[in-house]
Scaffold this motif. Structure first.
Motif, PDB file in Angstrom:
ATOM      1  N   HIS A   5       0.849  -1.196   0.000  1.00 22.26           N
ATOM      2  CA  HIS A   5       0.000   0.000   0.000  1.00 22.26           C
ATOM      3  C   HIS A   5       0.883   1.244   0.000  1.00 22.26           C
ATOM      4  N   HIS A   7       1.519   5.285  -2.029  1.00 27.06           N
ATOM      5  CA  HIS A   7       0.902   6.332  -2.848  1.00 27.06           C
ATOM      6  C   HIS A   7       2.003   7.111  -3.572  1.00 27.06           C
ATOM      7  N   GLU A  91      -8.358   2.614  -2.185  1.00 28.50           N
ATOM      8  CA  GLU A  91      -8.832   2.266  -0.879  1.00 28.50           C
ATOM      9  C   GLU A  91     -10.226   2.813  -0.625  1.00 28.50           C
ATOM     10  N   HIS A 152      -6.179  -2.451   5.922  1.00 28.60           N
ATOM     11  CA  HIS A 152      -4.901  -1.766   5.695  1.00 28.60           C
ATOM     12  C   HIS A 152      -4.611  -0.828   6.867  1.00 28.60           C
ATOM     13  N   ASP A 202       2.070   3.007   3.251  1.00 29.07           N
ATOM     14  CA  ASP A 202       1.090   4.089   3.159  1.00 29.07           C
ATOM     15  C   ASP A 202       1.800   5.424   2.895  1.00 29.07           C
TER      16      ASP A 202
HETATM   17 ZN   LIG Z   1      -3.506   4.908   1.897  1.00 28.53          ZN
END
Ligand SMILES: [Zn+2]
Length: 253
Positions: A5, A7, A91, A152, A202
């Protein structure tokens, strides 16, 4: 290491994405999923995907943006979900901490994502902030059997871990497992079966303790790996291999 996960589709990485990925490779990264939070970021995640290099995409609308999501947005997600670079829906979920969208809009969007994942035959990435009970209730009611689900950045604590395991969910642990106060997360890290454990950054959010105040990036995932290996009393290389396997299993790679 597999960052389940990330970004890198965030504007904070716009200027130096290639260098960030290079550092991640040097740190041992073998796979990564860039996760969308609205249609634009989902499209960018797909554009950045390089399946032959282990870079994949997830598409979805974050609960923060649930209230703004239009029928056209969902149609766009359905189209994106057919792309072979896309390995998950999300998500999605509920955020009752910031409540940037009204709760009923969040619930409705969450249910639509569950349907979309089921229809597309893709796993679901669930964001849960201060909404554990509602998340578990909605998933129990709406998620079809066999739908792969990851909680998550798991925050429901050791108490809900047994229930999550009984339901066959995966647990995503982030670099916040390294924070001095995160004793509950470390208990989760100790107890979760290896085949249900996913690592994630994340990024750009949640840098590990050694990098607090900085932008997080996939290379820093090693900090989480070290902490988790230590609390499991397990060699780093073994946890690294196990979590890569569980990520490939979850995403169907
Ligand atoms: Zn996220």
């Amino acid at each position: 290491m597999f960052d389940s996960h990330a970004h890198l589709n965030h504007q904070h990485f716009q200027a130096d994405r290639a260098e960030v990925l290079l550092r991640a490779r040097e740190a041992g990264l073998t796979g990564l999923v860039n996760v969308g939070w609205d249609v634009g970021s989902s499209r960018l995640a797909v554009a950045l995907a390089q399946p032959e290099e282990g870079i994949y995409a997830a598409v979805g609308i974050h609960p923060h943006h649930a209230a703004d999501a239009s029928a056209n947005d969902y149609a766009a997600l359905v189209g994106l979900a057919r792309r072979q670079e896309v390995v998950a829906i999300g998500e999605t979920g509920l955020d009752f901490f910031r409540n940037l969208s009204p709760r009923d809009a969040q619930v409705e969007a969450f249910c639509r994502h569950i349907e979309l994942a089921a229809e597309a035959g893709l796993p679901l990435i669930v964001h849960d902030r201060e909404a554990h009970e509602e998340i578990f209730a909605i998933l129990a009611r709406h998620a079809p059997p066999g739908l792969r689900i990851v909680l998550h950045c798991y925050s429901a604590g050791p108490d809900l871990l047994d229930e999550a395991m009984a339901r066959g969910y995966w647990i995503g642990l982030s670099c916040n497992v390294t924070y001095p106060k995160a004793t509950g997360l470390r208990e989760v890290a100790r107890r979760v079966p290896a085949e249900r454990l996913l690592l994630e950054t994340d990024c750009p959010y949640l840098p590990p303790q050694s990098k607090r105040g900085r932008r997080n990036e996939p290379a820093f995932l090693r900090d989480a790996l070290m902490t988790i290996s230590a609390v499991r009393d397990c060699p780093v290389a073994l946890v690294e291999r196990q979590t890569e396997t569980s990520a490939r299993d979850f995403f169907g790679l």
